[in-house]
Design an enzyme around this catalytic site. Structure first.
Site, mmCIF file in Angstrom:
data_model
loop_
_atom_site.group_PDB
_atom_site.id
_atom_site.type_symbol
_atom_site.label_atom_id
_atom_site.label_comp_id
_atom_site.label_asym_id
_atom_site.label_seq_id
_atom_site.Cartn_x
_atom_site.Cartn_y
_atom_site.Cartn_z
ATOM 1 N N HIS A 1 0.839 -1.205 0.000
ATOM 2 C CA HIS A 1 0.000 0.000 0.000
ATOM 3 C C HIS A 1 0.872 1.253 0.000
ATOM 4 C CE1 HIS A 1 -3.849 2.053 1.764
ATOM 5 N NE2 HIS A 1 -3.212 2.852 0.927
ATOM 6 N N HIS B 1 1.614 5.152 -2.311
ATOM 7 C CA HIS B 1 1.174 6.126 -3.315
ATOM 8 C C HIS B 1 2.421 6.823 -3.855
ATOM 9 C CE1 HIS B 1 -3.070 5.855 -1.918
ATOM 10 N NE2 HIS B 1 -2.498 5.655 -0.740
ATOM 11 N N PHE B 2 2.755 6.547 -5.117
ATOM 12 C CA PHE B 2 3.952 7.156 -5.708
ATOM 13 C C PHE B 2 3.629 8.344 -6.618
ATOM 14 C CE2 PHE B 2 7.204 3.442 -5.230
ATOM 15 C CZ PHE B 2 7.243 3.690 -3.882
ATOM 16 N N ARG B 3 2.351 8.709 -6.725
ATOM 17 C CA ARG B 3 1.912 9.953 -7.373
ATOM 18 C C ARG B 3 2.263 10.046 -8.851
ATOM 19 N NH1 ARG B 3 -1.390 10.543 -3.196
ATOM 20 N NH2 ARG B 3 -0.483 11.498 -1.342
ATOM 21 N N ASP C 1 -8.672 3.025 -3.302
ATOM 22 C CA ASP C 1 -8.141 3.605 -2.069
ATOM 23 C C ASP C 1 -8.021 5.112 -2.152
ATOM 24 O OD1 ASP C 1 -6.872 3.502 0.577
ATOM 25 O OD2 ASP C 1 -5.149 4.261 -0.522
ATOM 26 N N HIS D 1 -10.824 0.536 1.043
ATOM 27 C CA HIS D 1 -10.782 1.698 1.930
ATOM 28 C C HIS D 1 -12.159 1.781 2.584
ATOM 29 C CE1 HIS D 1 -9.748 6.117 2.709
ATOM 30 N NE2 HIS D 1 -11.057 6.058 2.954
ATOM 31 N N ASN E 1 -5.723 9.733 6.700
ATOM 32 C CA ASN E 1 -7.073 9.171 6.690
ATOM 33 C C ASN E 1 -6.986 7.663 6.459
ATOM 34 O OD1 ASN E 1 -9.870 9.125 6.772
ATOM 35 N ND2 ASN E 1 -10.080 9.449 4.584
ATOM 36 N N ASP F 1 1.098 2.945 3.714
ATOM 37 C CA ASP F 1 0.217 3.965 3.146
ATOM 38 C C ASP F 1 1.037 5.235 2.847
ATOM 39 O OD1 ASP F 1 -1.998 5.260 2.154
ATOM 40 O OD2 ASP F 1 -3.079 5.357 4.054
ATOM 41 N N HIS G 1 3.293 14.512 0.299
ATOM 42 C CA HIS G 1 2.785 15.845 -0.018
ATOM 43 C C HIS G 1 3.913 16.842 0.210
ATOM 44 C CE1 HIS G 1 -1.348 14.509 -0.411
ATOM 45 N NE2 HIS G 1 -1.308 13.951 0.786
#
Length: 436
Positions: A60, A62-64, A151, A178, A290, A317, A321
């Site tokens: 899980h 997030h590599f954007r 997700d 999610h 979240n 997760d 940012h």
């Protein structure tokens, strides 16, 4: 390929509660031999009493990439993963555009061809992550998707959820869910959705809170639909005592599935067993994610869930940012990074404090997650793939995001002392990271 002989290691297996002292010989990306006093030819690495763990697996992240690469991209994400001891990562679908079509899945796979670790993309359950229309599961799996998830958003429609389970069941691929009820996320006037756990601290700060019931109700819904469909589901980022108990009952007590095909697995993240909502008193948005940080009671329940097998694995997760985006406590987006601290938090909290065995921790951080998605993973046995990390489990260090490989620095552990550090990462028989 070059051969590597690791000498004098304390070998940690996800299948054993005890530690073996010995050598590991790696040849052509495979563990060729494990034993004591090996005499094989190859590059010699003296582990000097370091612990050898299987390479970590994070299902899980997030590599954007595509679309939001000012926060992270596939290359920097994989560099951060390698520095944290991860040899396999699974990327979520909430990119821009969303990974809801074979072309975007193909792009991610192409971008990952030259990275140092193993990367697998997840495809969206619904088009544009909007929860309105299912994607083409068959085409997305054929394109290389390892699983399906919206997700970042729940699949709100009951009919869509039911059909998604039917489709995923046909393909024998779990849905990664999610679990959140959007109607219980704390909307208050112009402030918008809740930004932290609904409770004493949110009241003290006069900010909207996210109710535990939001997660609990959605988790029960997911379990009920999966039992009805006799399908595999994976509950993401569990944070509440209620959700832990719902999953525990479904896994170990309820017998309501149509047949033995029903399978439920679950993950949590390091912050849910090491931090509480009290951190939000600092009004630092790097403690916002979240689901949100919960209470000490929820932390205790998550720890119990890890201990008794209710929660199968730990995932970060990892959600980068920029500092500008995280500068305002109220308006900042949710999400934190975690790849470069996950191992240390687990060793600090689960080994040094909770006294879990290192073998159990190895399972939570590596084998169990890979097994959920059917991914290759080091099993620390002869003939297994040579994804191995060497770590000093007693080394104390202070988290400094300025030294991270990630593009972003939004870590809730910044400035904290942790115990346990990755010294070297080997993936597919190659040294891909060595701590300076």
């Amino acid at each position: 390929m070059n051969s590597i002989l690791i000498r004098n290691a304390k070998i940690v297996s996800p299948f054993k509660d005890y530690i073996e002292n010995g050598d590991i010989f790696i040849k052509d990306g495979i563990i060729s031999a494990i034993g004591q006093g090996l005499k094989e030819d190859g590059e010699i690495i003296d582990a000097g009493g370091l612990h050898a763990f299987p390479g970590l697996v994070d299902i899980h992240v997030h590599f954007r990439d595509p679309g939001l690469t000012h926060k992270e991209d596939i290359v920097t994400g994989c560099e951060a993963a390698a520095a944290g001891g991860f040899t396999t990562v699974v990327c979520m679908a909430n990119t821009s555009p969303a990974a809801d079509n074979p072309e975007t899945i193909g792009y991610i796979i192409q971008q990952a061809k030259n990275v140092k670790i193993r990367l697998y993309p997840v495809a969206a359950v619904t088009r544009g992550l909007k929860g309105e229309e299912l994607t083409n599961f068959t085409a997305l799996k054929k394109a290389g998707a390892a699983a399906f998830s919206d997700d970042g958003f729940p699949v709100k429609s009951n009919n869509i959820m039911r059909e998604a389970l039917v489709q995923s069941n046909k393909l024998d691929v779990p849905l990664l869910l999610h679990c959140e009820d959007p109607d219980l996320t704390g909307k208050i006037g112009s402030i918008g959705n809740g930004i932290m756990n609904d409770g004493e601290i949110s009241e003290k700060l006069s900010v909207p809170g996210i109710k535990r019931a939001s997660e609990d109700i959605a988790t029960q819904r997911a379990v009920s639909f999966a039992q009805e469909s006799d399908a595999k589901i994976h509950i993401q980022h569990i944070s509440t005592a209620g959700a832990v108990e719902i999953v525990r009952r479904a896994k170990f007590q309820d017998k309501t599935a149509k047949s033995s095909g029903f399978q439920i697995t679950a993950e949590t993240a390091p912050h849910y067993f090491s931090l509480t909502e009290n951190e939000l008193l600092s009004k630092d948005a790097d403690f916002r994610m979240n689901p949100p940080l919960r209470t000490a009671g929820d932390v205790a329940a998550v720890l119990k869930g890890l201990e008794d097998g209710t929660i199968n694995c730990i995932a970060t997760d990892h959600a980068p940012h920029t500092p500008d985006e995280k500068s305002d406590f109220i308006s900042a987006p949710n999400g934190i990074i975690g790849l470069e601290t996950s191992f240390a938090v687990a060793i600090t909290e689960l080994y040094h404090k909770q006294k879990y065995s290192l073998g159990k921790i190895a399972g939570l951080l590596s084998y169990n997650g890979a097994n959920i998605l059917g991914l290759p993973c080091c099993n620390m046995q002869k003939g297994g793939i040579a994804d191995i990390i060497l770590a000093d489990i007693n080394r104390k260090w202070t988290v400094d995001p300025a030294r991270f490989y990630s593009k972003s620095s939004n870590s809730p552990y910044k400035g904290r002392e942790l115990t346990g550090q990755v010294v070297m990462t080997i993936c597919n028989g190659k040294v891909i990271y060595s701590r300076p």
